[in-house]
Design a protein around this motif. Structure first.
Motif, PDB file in Angstrom:
ATOM      1  N   HIS A 163      -0.936  -1.302  -4.265  1.00  0.00           N
ATOM      2  CA  HIS A 163      -2.037  -2.262  -4.412  1.00  0.00           C
ATOM      3  C   HIS A 163      -3.347  -1.496  -4.372  1.00  0.00           C
ATOM      4  CE1 HIS A 163       1.192  -4.973  -3.069  1.00  0.00           C
ATOM      5  NE2 HIS A 163       0.579  -5.824  -3.858  1.00  0.00           N
ATOM      6  N   ALA A 164      -4.045  -1.514  -5.486  1.00  0.00           N
ATOM      7  CA  ALA A 164      -5.288  -0.753  -5.593  1.00  0.00           C
ATOM      8  C   ALA A 164      -6.448  -1.737  -5.736  1.00  0.00           C
ATOM      9  CB  ALA A 164      -5.229   0.169  -6.806  1.00  0.00           C
TER      10      ALA A 164
ATOM     11  N   ILE B 118     -10.485 -10.836  -3.178  1.00  0.00           N
ATOM     12  CA  ILE B 118     -10.859  -9.534  -3.740  1.00  0.00           C
ATOM     13  C   ILE B 118      -9.817  -9.130  -4.792  1.00  0.00           C
ATOM     14  CG2 ILE B 118     -10.846  -7.050  -3.178  1.00  0.00           C
ATOM     15  CD1 ILE B 118     -12.535  -7.615  -0.786  1.00  0.00           C
ATOM     16  N   ALA B 119     -10.277  -8.516  -5.876  1.00  0.00           N
ATOM     17  CA  ALA B 119      -9.364  -8.159  -6.976  1.00  0.00           C
ATOM     18  C   ALA B 119      -8.527  -6.935  -6.633  1.00  0.00           C
ATOM     19  CB  ALA B 119     -10.174  -7.885  -8.240  1.00  0.00           C
ATOM     20  N   LEU B 120      -7.217  -7.093  -6.788  1.00  0.00           N
ATOM     21  CA  LEU B 120      -6.304  -5.961  -6.626  1.00  0.00           C
ATOM     22  C   LEU B 120      -5.578  -5.732  -7.937  1.00  0.00           C
ATOM     23  CD1 LEU B 120      -4.488  -6.912  -3.273  1.00  0.00           C
ATOM     24  CD2 LEU B 120      -6.536  -5.485  -3.552  1.00  0.00           C
ATOM     25  N   MET B 121      -5.258  -4.460  -8.181  1.00  0.00           N
ATOM     26  CA  MET B 121      -4.320  -4.142  -9.264  1.00  0.00           C
ATOM     27  C   MET B 121      -3.017  -3.771  -8.580  1.00  0.00           C
ATOM     28  SD  MET B 121      -6.714  -1.662 -11.597  1.00  0.00           S
ATOM     29  CE  MET B 121      -7.377  -0.676 -10.265  1.00  0.00           C
ATOM     30  N   GLU B 122      -1.933  -4.427  -8.941  1.00  0.00           N
ATOM     31  CA  GLU B 122      -0.646  -3.982  -8.407  1.00  0.00           C
ATOM     32  C   GLU B 122      -0.012  -3.092  -9.460  1.00  0.00           C
ATOM     33  OE1 GLU B 122       1.973  -6.661  -6.347  1.00  0.00           O
ATOM     34  OE2 GLU B 122       3.716  -5.440  -6.870  1.00  0.00           O
TER      35      GLU B 122
ATOM     36  N   ILE C  44       9.705  -1.135   2.233  1.00  0.00           N
ATOM     37  CA  ILE C  44       8.864  -0.905   3.411  1.00  0.00           C
ATOM     38  C   ILE C  44       7.440  -1.278   3.016  1.00  0.00           C
ATOM     39  CG2 ILE C  44       8.237   0.740   5.208  1.00  0.00           C
ATOM     40  CD1 ILE C  44      10.585   2.484   3.816  1.00  0.00           C
ATOM     41  N   LYS C  45       6.879  -2.212   3.758  1.00  0.00           N
ATOM     42  CA  LYS C  45       5.632  -2.862   3.372  1.00  0.00           C
ATOM     43  C   LYS C  45       4.387  -2.132   3.859  1.00  0.00           C
ATOM     44  CE  LYS C  45       6.214  -6.812   1.205  1.00  0.00           C
ATOM     45  NZ  LYS C  45       5.695  -6.852  -0.164  1.00  0.00           N
ATOM     46  N   ASN C  46       3.355  -2.149   3.011  1.00  0.00           N
ATOM     47  CA  ASN C  46       1.992  -1.956   3.455  1.00  0.00           C
ATOM     48  C   ASN C  46       1.692  -0.639   4.169  1.00  0.00           C
ATOM     49  OD1 ASN C  46      -0.343  -3.221   3.036  1.00  0.00           O
ATOM     50  ND2 ASN C  46      -0.227  -4.568   4.823  1.00  0.00           N
TER      51      ASN C  46
END
Ligand code: ADP
Ligand code: MG
Length: 481
Positions: free
Chosen positions: A18-19, A155-159, A219-221
């Motif tokens: 997630h950017a 907020i905008a994320l690029m996945e 595995i998250k985050n």
């Protein structure tokens, strides 16, 4: 490959990154996105999901997502769709996240890894889609209550999703670093993992070499490259242990416990959410003008792979050195400023040696360097024109770091100009040999090792300023007489 008790295992890894899009406004509202602002100070009525509020897409965020796709050599999908991903959580006021699902704005692409053995590996990019970030629950503000901060909401994320093409923790680390480098070159995400601008979910499974993919755990985050690598190492070993005992891996979502360096289960497949995706009726499909996409493509900057290849061919650098210099856009720029019109290898040597050493000591990036590219260039010029030996130049460099002064003024002020006068050096040689006539005799009798002793004494006699090449030449001539 990992050696287990019953034979080798291979890790299969796919990353979902997630950017955060570098945008001053959110994806569907005009609220600000500054990091570290007072809680709930950057929340519009849209982000707080007040009744009747409608999302309006931020064109700039779309532009940066498309640029990211182009930078990953991916297919740009001229029509894409925003869906509602439904789930209930206190930090998600509307009860759904707006995210692209079946129709992402960017399709298949690729990214190359520069492996430590000099080979390259191509990793598939599955897709890049735009989505909203959620808010944040704060559990440490009150003994019995949780607070919610909606600054991040919307907020905008690029996945950015990779194919399961990675085969080790090391490759996952290389992938993340390369991806971050490309995003920074493109200026689409600042890549700041400490501030959460880049977060990673790791999917890991193990298999016998050549066998089909096994069941994966996610595995998250994870918010650092180091944690990603640690989590994958741990998770791989955990799965191997189960598999070698004849057990089966249960598909799970897991969390990485940073303090203990382990992963633990968060929820199993049975508890997985049913997101009930459907197209958001408040938003039209996103349709891109092919001419606009073509313009963005034409305006793309030179990216790390291309720059590396150019540094090798144009400046004659080794691929390893070129790889180090292009990893950060600012370093590459600095290098080119120093190298232009000078010996590029000397420029690379000084930047990767003394300059990186100094920057590491201060814990700062090259953009905050106490020595400018122009000053480092001037130092290299002073070596090239014989004013400084490389030994003296090291002292001058240390002084440049300490005082930020120009090398020429340090040379003047400290009288560091190297001695290249042959008569002066010959006189020093004569004096040293005369003062050490016993050693001179031993040398003549065959103790070659004393040569270094004489060089040391001559350098000392000239306060380190004698040109080393001249000292060697004149001393050899003298000893051969
Ligand atoms: P989901 O929609 O449930 O997140 P995806 O099929 O989109 O599932 O895959 C998500 C990520 O998991 C991708 O990065 C993909 O490469 C990776 N992945 C898929 N299968 C495996 C596997 N067997 N082992 C490891 N990673 C996998
Ligand atoms: Mg997923």
């Amino acid at each position: 490959m990992i050696e287990g008790a019953t034979g080798p295992w291979e890790a299969v890894i796919g990353l979902e990154v997630h950017a955060q899009v570098v945008s001053k406004a959110k994806l569907f509202s005009g609220a600000a996105t500054d990091f570290g602002a007072e809680p709930n100070s950057q929340v519009s009525l849209v982000d707080a999901a007040f009744p009747g509020m409608l999302p309006v897409i931020n064109r700039f965020c779309v532009e940066l997502a498309v640029k990211t796709g182009l930078g990953l050599e991916a297919e740009i999908r001229l029509e894409s769709v925003f869906d509602r991903k439904n789930y209930f959580y206190p930090d998600l006021p509307p009860g759904y996240q707006i995210s692209q699902y079946q129709q992402p704005v960017v399709g298949r692409g690729k990214l190359t890894l520069d492996m430590s053995d000099g080979t390259v590996r191509e990793i598939g990019i599955t897709r890049v889609h735009l989505e909203q970030d959620a808010g944040k629950s704060l559990h440490d503000q009150h003994p019995s209550l949780s607070y919610v901060d909606l600054n991040r909401a919307g907020i905008a994320l690029m996945e950015i999703v990779s194919e399961p093409d990675l085969r080790s923790a090391e490759e996952a680390g290389l992938y993340l670093r390369k991806l971050r480098s490309i995003l920074r070159y493109l200026g689409t995400c600042d890549g700041n993992m400490e501030e959460g601008s880049l977060r990673c979910d790791c999917n890991v499974s193990m298999r016998r070499p050549g066998e089909p993919y096994g069941t994966r755990c996610e595995i998250k985050n994870l918010n650092s490259v180091r944690y990603v690598m640690q989590a994958i190492e741990y998770e791989g070993r955990r799965q191997i242990e189960i598999l070698e005992k004849g057990g089966a891996i249960e598909q799970q979502t897991r969390l990485f416990d940073v303090a203990r360096g382990i992963t633990r289960s968060m929820r199993s497949k049975e508890e997985a959410h049913d997101y009930r995706y459907f197209p958001d009726p408040d938003l039209l499909p996103l349709v891109l003008d092919p001419g606009w996409v073509a313009r963005l493509r034409a305006e793309l900057p030179e990216l790390p792979d291309a720059k590396k290849a150019r540094f090798v061919s144009q400046y004659g650098l080794s691929p390893d050195d070129a790889g180090v210099l292009v990893a950060e856009k600012e370093t590459a720029l600095f290098f080119e400023r120093v190298a232009t019109g000078r010996d590029p290898k000397a420029a690379a040597h000084w930047i990767m040696g003394d300059l990186f050493g100094a920057l590491n000591r201060f814990g700062i990036g090259i953009e905050a360097s106490p020595v400018s590219a122009e000053q480092l260039g001037a130092l290299i010029d002073l070596i090239a024109d014989g004013t400084l030996s490389s030994r003296l130049a090291k002292d001058v460099f240390a002084e440049m770091v300490a005082t930020r002064a120009h090398p020429a003024s340090i040379v003047e002020a400290k009288g560091l100009r190297q001695v290249t006068d042959q008569g002066e050096i010959a006189a020093a040689i004569d004096a040293v040999l005369a003062a050490n006539s016993d050693k001179f005799a031993e040398y003549r009798a065959g103790r070659d090792k004393l040569y270094g002793f004489f060089v040391g004494q001559i350098m000392r006699a000239t306060a380190g300023k004698a040109n080393p090449a001249l000292v060697n030449r004149l001393l050899k001539e003298k000893l051969a007489q």
